[in-house]
Design an enzyme around this catalytic site. Sequence first.
Site, PDB file in Angstrom:
ATOM      1  CE  LYS A 104      -2.454   0.205   2.994  1.00 13.36           C
ATOM      2  NZ  LYS A 104      -2.465  -0.891   2.017  1.00 13.36           N
ATOM      3  NE  ARG A 134      -1.673  -8.291  -4.509  1.00 18.30           N
ATOM      4  CZ  ARG A 134      -1.109  -9.148  -5.366  1.00 18.30           C
ATOM      5  NH1 ARG A 134      -0.716  -8.730  -6.540  1.00 18.30           N
ATOM      6  NH2 ARG A 134      -0.997 -10.432  -5.059  1.00 18.30           N
ATOM      7  NE  ARG A 161       2.168  -6.212  -4.439  1.00 18.35           N
ATOM      8  CZ  ARG A 161       1.610  -5.183  -3.806  1.00 18.35           C
ATOM      9  NH1 ARG A 161       1.838  -3.983  -4.220  1.00 18.35           N
ATOM     10  NH2 ARG A 161       0.802  -5.386  -2.777  1.00 18.35           N
ATOM     11  CG  ASP A 173       3.899  -2.806   4.541  1.00 15.79           C
ATOM     12  OD1 ASP A 173       2.796  -3.215   4.917  1.00 15.79           O
ATOM     13  OD2 ASP A 173       4.397  -3.086   3.425  1.00 15.79           O
ATOM     14  CB  ILE A 175       8.605  -9.132   1.236  1.00 17.26           C
ATOM     15  CG1 ILE A 175       8.920  -9.464   2.699  1.00 17.26           C
ATOM     16  CG2 ILE A 175       7.177  -9.516   0.861  1.00 17.26           C
ATOM     17  CD1 ILE A 175       8.624 -10.847   3.144  1.00 17.26           C
ATOM     18  NE  ARG A 234      -3.337   2.936  -2.407  1.00 16.68           N
ATOM     19  CZ  ARG A 234      -2.554   1.904  -2.697  1.00 16.68           C
ATOM     20  NH1 ARG A 234      -1.427   2.072  -3.350  1.00 16.68           N
ATOM     21  NH2 ARG A 234      -2.903   0.676  -2.333  1.00 16.68           N
TER      22      ARG A 234
HETATM   23  C1  EPZ Z   1       0.033  -7.328   1.839  1.00 17.69           C
HETATM   24  O1  EPZ Z   1       0.194  -7.285   0.437  1.00 17.69           O
HETATM   25  C2  EPZ Z   1      -0.089  -5.889   2.291  1.00 17.69           C
HETATM   26  N1  EPZ Z   1      -1.267  -5.292   1.659  1.00 17.69           N
HETATM   27  C3  EPZ Z   1       1.169  -5.131   1.884  1.00 17.69           C
HETATM   28  O2  EPZ Z   1       1.056  -3.803   2.371  1.00 17.69           O
HETATM   29  C4  EPZ Z   1       2.379  -5.796   2.536  1.00 17.69           C
HETATM   30  O3  EPZ Z   1       3.556  -5.145   2.103  1.00 17.69           O
HETATM   31  C5  EPZ Z   1       2.424  -7.279   2.136  1.00 17.69           C
HETATM   32  O4  EPZ Z   1       1.182  -7.921   2.463  1.00 17.69           O
HETATM   33  C6  EPZ Z   1       3.546  -8.026   2.846  1.00 17.69           C
HETATM   34  O5  EPZ Z   1       3.386  -7.890   4.242  1.00 17.69           O
HETATM   35  C7  EPZ Z   1      -2.486  -5.587   2.150  1.00 17.69           C
HETATM   36  O6  EPZ Z   1      -2.641  -6.332   3.113  1.00 17.69           O
HETATM   37  C8  EPZ Z   1      -3.656  -4.920   1.474  1.00 17.69           C
HETATM   38  P1  EPZ Z   1       1.844 -10.743  -0.216  1.00 17.69           P
HETATM   39  P2  EPZ Z   1       0.063  -8.625  -0.443  1.00 17.69           P
HETATM   40  O7  EPZ Z   1       0.883 -11.487  -1.079  1.00 17.69           O
HETATM   41  O8  EPZ Z   1      -0.886  -9.555   0.212  1.00 17.69           O
HETATM   42  C9  EPZ Z   1       4.285 -12.829  -3.597  1.00 17.69           C
HETATM   43  C10 EPZ Z   1       1.049  -1.464   2.255  1.00 17.69           C
HETATM   44  O9  EPZ Z   1       1.864  -0.564   1.987  1.00 17.69           O
HETATM   45  N2  EPZ Z   1       3.035 -13.307  -4.227  1.00 17.69           N
HETATM   46  O10 EPZ Z   1       1.898 -11.065   1.237  1.00 17.69           O
HETATM   47  O11 EPZ Z   1      -0.189  -8.223  -1.838  1.00 17.69           O
HETATM   48  C11 EPZ Z   1       4.441 -11.317  -3.660  1.00 17.69           C
HETATM   49  O12 EPZ Z   1       4.916 -10.895  -4.905  1.00 17.69           O
HETATM   50  C12 EPZ Z   1       1.015  -2.722   1.419  1.00 17.69           C
HETATM   51  O13 EPZ Z   1       0.193  -1.409   3.180  1.00 17.69           O
HETATM   52  C13 EPZ Z   1       3.125 -14.176  -5.325  1.00 17.69           C
HETATM   53  O14 EPZ Z   1       4.216 -14.529  -5.768  1.00 17.69           O
HETATM   54  O15 EPZ Z   1       1.517  -9.198  -0.334  1.00 17.69           O
HETATM   55  C14 EPZ Z   1       5.444 -11.085  -2.545  1.00 17.69           C
HETATM   56  O16 EPZ Z   1       6.748 -11.343  -3.023  1.00 17.69           O
HETATM   57  C15 EPZ Z   1       2.121  -2.781   0.397  1.00 17.69           C
HETATM   58  N3  EPZ Z   1       1.981 -14.618  -5.904  1.00 17.69           N
HETATM   59  C16 EPZ Z   1       5.072 -12.158  -1.515  1.00 17.69           C
HETATM   60  O17 EPZ Z   1       4.249 -13.099  -2.194  1.00 17.69           O
HETATM   61  C17 EPZ Z   1       0.745 -14.278  -5.434  1.00 17.69           C
HETATM   62  O18 EPZ Z   1      -0.266 -14.754  -6.004  1.00 17.69           O
HETATM   63  C18 EPZ Z   1       4.282 -11.632  -0.329  1.00 17.69           C
HETATM   64  O19 EPZ Z   1       3.278 -10.786  -0.875  1.00 17.69           O
HETATM   65  C19 EPZ Z   1       0.671 -13.418  -4.311  1.00 17.69           C
HETATM   66  C20 EPZ Z   1       1.829 -12.950  -3.726  1.00 17.69           C
END
Ligand code: EPZ
Length: 433
Positions: free
Chosen positions: A29, A100, A129, A319, A341, A412
């Site tokens: 995904k 997202r 998020r 995840d 995370i 999803r």
């Molecule tokens: C990706 O989400 C994945 N989704 C998530 O999988 C996964 O859990 C996550 O990475 C962590 O591995 C996709 O790839 C579509 P991040 P993402 O930005 O990119 C903070 C699933 O179930 N952050 O890596 O949204 C955030 O809050 C999903 O398949 C900011 O602070 O996650 C988190 O604490 C769930 N500001 C950390 O970074 C921002 O602008 C890492 O989140 C962006 C992120």
Amino acid sequence: MTSNKDYFVIEGLGGAKKLHGKISVSGSKNAVLPAMASAFLFDNPITITNIPDTEDVKRMAELIKGLKARISHKDKRTLTIDPRNAKKTILEREISKRFRASIILVGPVLARFGKVSFPHPGGCVIGARPIDLFLEGFQKMGATFFDNGEMFTLESKTGKLNGTEINFKLQSVTATETFMMAGILAQGTTVLRNVALEPEVTSVAEFLVSCGARISGIGTTTLTIEGGDLLTSTIETKYEVIPDRIEAGSFLILGALAASRLTIEKCVPEHLAIPIQILRETGAEIETGKNFIKIKSGENNSCSAISIRTHEYPGFPTDLQAPFTVFLTQSCGEGTVFETIFEGRLNYISDLVKMGADIKMWDAHHITIKGPVLLKGKEVEGPDIRAGIAFIMAGIIAEGQSIIRNAYFIDRGYEKIEKRLRKIGVNIRRVTS
Ligand code: EPZ
């Protein structure tokens, strides 16, 4: 499309370890979604194979069609996206808010058209998020930011983005992907530091390089992208979606819980090195090959205090945190989970306790779990994709019947999950309201 009211009914094994046979892993995904978004970087159609048949792929296709690009399915697993007719730059609000990954489109669309409008993206309620990394980064690339209360708009007066240096204060998977793609069409060089190293990022980067993108540092925490013109895809540069390591990891943990002998096929064991090592330490018998994992549940007589801490790749993936917490309810001794995370990713615990799990929450990031406890089937509701699959796993090992609501969330990220689980011995059925 799966109705929000669909649910699963599971007759639990009551602790018996009877799952057996083979289960195949679908395309990832979190790789197919950025690959689909990358279509806007091209001057001709791109072809993507090994597409998973999941709800997020359908939503991404709807968003892309909403931008007037054309999508056609050669077969169930292959789609072609033709961006040449695309002209709209507004992401449809309600669809964007359902997942997202819609935010990944922001980079390619803004880089191609010089303008993009989008709502605060939705997706799993696993935390705030925020999108500060995106808004800060695109303003550094020369875009102006407007917020009309409904939609955010980013726009470049020159119609082009400027290469720049971005030091991510957090490793963000989708921020890495969207800026890597924006840099391909920017004027000049873009340097991204502290990027995410997830295999999905590397896989999409390698696909783009095969189509002419100038990206160096792939697989390291610094990417350098030389900006240029639109990319061109050729018949040889089809993108084959890599196997979904989180789906494979979910099945692996299920096997450790209840398999007499389970083979997980079409996966990449090296993407799961840490979870495999941890499960072996708990006594699970695991054999790995080039593209398969064989697992037999171990006897949990070795009482050991298992502790996991989620971490960016290649650490233990966030995840798989919920599925592993279910595993710890069956482990002898007291286990500890640190979720580093997301601040909201332990929000499913109350329903697991309702099933009989002995879990103490110390704070939003830290729980301890005492086992083994025979779970009792209950009616529960997964608040996100991965807690949803965790509840299916809990229902499978529990005594009695469980009802798992929110099938849409599970759909999803897991294609036709009930059909595949039935084939390995799970008594599960979907109720469509
Ligand atoms: C990706 O989400 C994945 N989704 C998530 O999988 C996964 O859990 C996550 O990475 C962590 O591995 C996709 O790839 C579509 P991040 P993402 O930005 O990119 C903070 C699933 O179930 N952050 O890596 O949204 C955030 O809050 C999903 O398949 C900011 O602070 O996650 C988190 O604490 C769930 N500001 C950390 O970074 C921002 O602008 C890492 O989140 C962006 C992120």
